[in-house]
Design a protein around this motif. Structure first.
Motif, short mmCIF file in Angstrom:
data_model
loop_
_atom_site.label_atom_id
_atom_site.label_comp_id
_atom_site.label_asym_id
_atom_site.label_seq_id
_atom_site.Cartn_x
_atom_site.Cartn_y
_atom_site.Cartn_z
N ALA A 31 0.82 -1.21 0.00
CA ALA A 31 0.00 0.00 0.00
C ALA A 31 0.85 1.26 0.00
O ALA A 31 0.43 2.30 -0.53
N ALA A 32 2.04 1.21 0.58
CA ALA A 32 2.89 2.39 0.65
C ALA A 32 3.47 2.69 -0.73
O ALA A 32 3.84 1.79 -1.48
N ASP A 33 3.54 3.97 -1.03
CA ASP A 33 4.03 4.37 -2.35
C ASP A 33 4.69 5.74 -2.24
O ASP A 33 4.42 6.51 -1.31
N VAL A 34 5.55 6.05 -3.21
CA VAL A 34 6.22 7.35 -3.31
C VAL A 34 5.86 7.93 -4.67
O VAL A 34 6.05 7.26 -5.70
N ILE A 35 5.35 9.16 -4.67
CA ILE A 35 4.85 9.74 -5.91
C ILE A 35 5.51 11.09 -6.16
O ILE A 35 6.09 11.70 -5.26
N GLY A 42 -1.23 4.80 9.45
CA GLY A 42 -2.01 5.52 8.45
C GLY A 42 -3.09 4.64 7.83
O GLY A 42 -4.23 5.07 7.65
N LEU A 43 -2.75 3.39 7.51
CA LEU A 43 -3.74 2.49 6.92
C LEU A 43 -4.87 2.20 7.90
O LEU A 43 -6.04 2.12 7.51
N GLU A 44 -4.55 2.02 9.18
CA GLU A 44 -5.59 1.76 10.17
C GLU A 44 -6.54 2.94 10.30
O GLU A 44 -7.72 2.77 10.61
N ALA A 45 -6.03 4.16 10.09
CA ALA A 45 -6.86 5.36 10.17
C ALA A 45 -7.53 5.69 8.84
O ALA A 45 -8.18 6.72 8.72
N GLY A 46 -7.37 4.85 7.82
CA GLY A 46 -7.97 5.10 6.53
C GLY A 46 -7.20 6.10 5.69
O GLY A 46 -7.77 6.71 4.78
N LEU A 47 -5.92 6.28 5.97
CA LEU A 47 -5.08 7.23 5.24
C LEU A 47 -4.09 6.45 4.38
O LEU A 47 -3.39 5.56 4.87
N GLN A 48 -4.01 6.80 3.12
CA GLN A 48 -3.11 6.11 2.21
C GLN A 48 -1.69 6.64 2.36
O GLN A 48 -1.45 7.83 2.20
N PRO A 49 -0.70 5.79 2.72
CA PRO A 49 0.69 6.26 2.85
C PRO A 49 1.33 6.48 1.48
O PRO A 49 2.09 5.66 0.98
N THR A 50 0.97 7.58 0.85
CA THR A 50 1.47 7.95 -0.47
C THR A 50 2.34 9.19 -0.31
O THR A 50 1.83 10.30 -0.23
N TYR A 51 3.64 9.00 -0.22
CA TYR A 51 4.55 10.09 0.15
C TYR A 51 5.02 10.84 -1.09
O TYR A 51 5.34 10.24 -2.12
N SER A 52 5.09 12.15 -0.97
CA SER A 52 5.73 12.97 -2.00
C SER A 52 7.23 12.70 -1.99
O SER A 52 7.86 12.65 -0.92
#
Length: 751
Positions: free
Chosen positions: A72-76, A161-171
């Motif tokens: 689920a974690a990503d860097v964009i 973050g995932l447990e809180a419904g937040l996508q770990p998509t980092y700049s």
């Protein structure tokens, strides 16, 4: 422009320009070489980032994550040129750093000719050793952050973050800056032994200061770790414990260096090793035995099994693997190397021990070399007068306060008595006698207390009061200097409010423990609720109200690794401030009334708390029930009708929720607060005539507490000014156009 400068200034500037031109001409032939070094550093960094570094940092980020979280974690990249510009910026910085040493090298002759080359009395080999030690400590700190701290930290952040419904998509920019700056902080923290030792050796900051203030250093380390690391205890301990241990090692190293400096004529390494031959020999056996047993008796296998259990890729190889040496010989060499390292440490200890037992003031004939902080009460009374004659009053107070902090009032009283006796012109003998009397006994000629109260009990109050009175006397010159020595005119010179504000502040300060306890309890409760699921509850509840035609709801991402945690801390602090306001108001009200700032008895505080609380709760309920869902629903509907992917940054989304819920409560409280202030003595005409100052204050508030763009600032300013206008209208009706205020004007209005 040149005519605005005098002739001497123009000549100085011309001489400087000519010197710069001459300097550049002299090294012009070598600048091409420096530029080549810069270009190589830039290109190598640019290439390494593209080929190796991004993948390496991503592996570090995901190395301790579970498979689901890692997927689920990503860097964009949020802009088209973000990645290439980031690589260029990092390459420019690294290239410039790499080019500095060759630039200095080619310019050394010109710098020496102009007297700009440092003439250091320290031998070059010592400077090289310090530089190598500094680089080694820096590398060790960075390695600890990359290989130990970051994997666990990112695993926690992404999972939370995932447990809180937040996508770990980092700049990629924020993610890289976070890793780089935190790695630099670990590297700089690794310089602590070098920094503390250097400052102590140069006597810029005495070693005794670092030693006596160790409690503050430990608190600062834990506070810094609590703010800049995730809130789980394990990660905070991973941050704090190594730094605390490093601080302790730094203190020992500084003490060793300072003692060696003060007793340099007595240093004899061979004699020290001979005097403590048993310790040095035992250290050699211990170091060699540990290394040999680690490889030969299952230590390496046990550690590798542990690393395998925590899914780490690190392994200890067989001795000599990759070196072309058979295992038995390699194990013997490793044991010899570790034995030598232990011998070096033991020898340093032996040297320090010999110096420490012979460096007191009595042995060297220098009484001022005695460290008062290391003496007990009897030692303070037995110390020679020269020690206290060299002190000033603030220094004696510092030693006494340190003794009180260590719960040793007898020593504190002895320090004050000896200072008063040794410096009758500076000390206050009466104060010392009074303190002794207050401590429960009088003092004899030798400075010893004849009573027992000095050691505790009621005597502590007299001693503490004596220290506070002396401190107050030492600092009382500030106001007199500010008013040319005439303290009776201090209030007029400063503007008429210094005494009032000091009086009010003192009345609140006495209740500081209660205020801090309320603030801390509310902040901790709010943070714990958000951390344990409150954030996800609010997010899911608001998403549930999204119109049915918006398929997939709202995707909320975290562009910065700790963005959600920073929001939680800010929100908790905000609630703590709101909760502590009525407590401060309650304890400050008598002082405010006595100084004429407000009118009315203490029961007015309950009216204030009830009215403001009702306005805040009512506005919050209205905002959460109707304003926030309606506004968010309109925004997402508009975006969906434009065929856009709805992805919000977590901080922007949650602050929008706060502005449309709690913000409505604050807006409702503005007219209520204006009515309460009028009832406390602020007339209607003040609100009406001071609208310009209020507007400026609201704009400053909006500039600080809203995102950094003009539109958002105006969106916050306009509702606040509208609420202020509503308050003026309500006051106009209530006060009959200002002809009859709810309370007579307070005294401060007429000043």
């Amino acid at each position: 422009m040149a005519s605005a400068l005098d002739e001497d200034t123009q000549q100085s500037l011309a001489a400087g320009r000519e010197s710069a031109r001459a300097f550049l001409r002299s090294i012009q032939k070598d600048l091409q070489k420096v530029f080549v070094v810069f270009l190589l550093g830039f290109l190598a960094t640019f290439w390494a980032l593209r080929v190796y570094v991004w993948d390496f940092l991503r592996n570090v980020t995901q190395s301790n994550m579970s498979p689901d979280v890692a997927e689920a974690a990503d860097v964009i990249a949020t802009t088209p040129f973000e990645v290439i510009l980031l690589q260029a910026k990092i390459g420019l910085i690294v290239g410039a750093i790499v080019a500095v040493p060759p630039l200095i090298y080619v310019a050394r002759d010109e710098l020496r000719a102009r007297g700009m080359w440092p003439q250091s009395p320290v031998p070059r080999w010592k400077l090289a050793g310090i530089a190598i030690l500094g680089f080694g400590l820096f590398g060790a700190g960075v390695a600890y952050g990359i290989y130990a701290f970051f994997p666990i930290m990112f695993s926690f952040l992404a999972g939370f973050g995932l447990e809180a419904g937040l996508q770990p998509t980092y700049s990629i920019v924020l993610w890289t800056e976070f890793i780089v700056f935190l790695s630099l902080s670990f590297g700089l923290a690794g310089q602590m032994p070098l920094l503390i030792t250097g400052l102590s050796y140069a006597e810029i900051v005495p070693y005794e200061t670092f030693r006596d203030k160790w409690r503050y250093a430990v608190v600062a380390i834990f506070v810094f770790g609590a703010v800049f690391s995730p809130p789980d205890p394990f990660t905070q301990l991973m941050w704090a414990f190594p730094l605390v241990a490093l601080y302790g090692f730094s203190l020992y190293l500084a003490k060793l260096v300072v003692t060696a400096k003060r007793s340099s004529d007595r240093i004899d390494v061979v004699s020290a090793a001979r005097n403590h031959w048993n310790v040095v020999g035992g250290a050699a056996v211990l170091g060699g035995g540990i290394a040999y047993a680690f490889y030969e008796y299952g230590g390496r296998t046990a550690v590798n099994d542990l690393l395998r259990a925590v899914d780490s890729d690190w392994r200890f190889l067989e001795p000599g693997a990759g070196l072309g040496v058979d295992p038995a010989t390699a194990a013997a060499l490793y044991a010899a190397a570790w034995a030598l390292a232990f011998v070096v440490v033991a020898t340093l200890w032996a040297v320090y021990t010999d110096l420490d037992t012979t460096s007191a003031g009595y042995q060297y004939g220098d009484p001022t070399a005695i460290d008062i902080g290391e003496l007990d009460a009897a030692g303070v009374r037995a110390a020679p007068d020269d020690v206290f004659e060299q002190m000033d009053e603030p220094e004696s107070l510092a030693h006494a306060q340190a003794a009180l902090d260590e719960d040793n009032p007898e020593k504190a009283q002895a320090i004050l008595d000896r200072f008063d006796a040794a410096t009758p012109d500076e000390g206050d003998g009466d104060a010392g006698t009074d303190a002794s009397a207050g401590a429960g006994g009088d003092t004899g000629g030798d400075g010893r207390s004849k009573g027992s109260g000095a050691a505790g009990g009621a005597g502590d109050d007299g001693l503490v009061g004596d220290v506070q009175n002396r401190t107050s006397r030492a600092s009382s010159t500030f106001l007199s200097e500010l008013t040319d020595g005439n303290e009776d005119e201090a209030e007029d010179d400063i503007g008429g409010y210094y005494t009032d504000l000091k009086f009010i502040f003192d009345s609140v300060r006495s209740k500081s423990f209660v205020i801090l306890a309320v603030f801390g309890a509310v902040m901790a409760t709010a943070f714990t609720w958000l951390y344990l699921g409150g954030l996800a509850t609010v997010r899911n509840d608001l998403e549930r109200r999204v119109p049915a035609e918006i398929e997939g709801g709202i995707n909320i991402i975290t562009l910065h690794p700790v963005e959600a945690l920073i929001f939680m801390v800010k929100f908790s602090v905000l609630l703590g401030i709101v909760a502590v306001f009525p407590v401060v108001l309650y304890h400050a009200w008598p002082a405010l009334r006595e100084r004429g700032f407000v009118a009315g008895r203490i029961y007015q505080v309950y009216l204030w708390i009830g009215a403001l609380g009702a306005g805040l709760v009512g506005g919050f309920a209205l905002g959460y029930a109707y304003v926030a869902p309606g506004l968010i629903g309109w925004l997402v509907t508009d975006a969906r009708l434009a065929d856009m992917v709805i992805t919000y940054q977590v901080s922007d989304f949650l602050w929008l929720v706060i502005y449309t819920t709690i913000g409505i409560g604050f807006l409702a409280d503005i007219p209520i607060a204006m009515i309460l202030l009028n009832n406390a003595g602020v007339p209607y005409r003040v609100f009406r005539e001071r609208w310009r100052e209020v507007t400026i204050g609201i704009m400053l508030f909006a500039a600080v507490f809203t995102p950094a763009d003009v539109i958002t600032m105006l969106l916050a300013t306009v509702p606040l000014m509208a609420a202020y206008g509503v308050g003026i209208g309500v006051l106009f009706v209530v006060t009959f156009g200002g002809r009859r205020d709810l309370s007579p004007p307070a005294e401060f209005v007429s000043r």
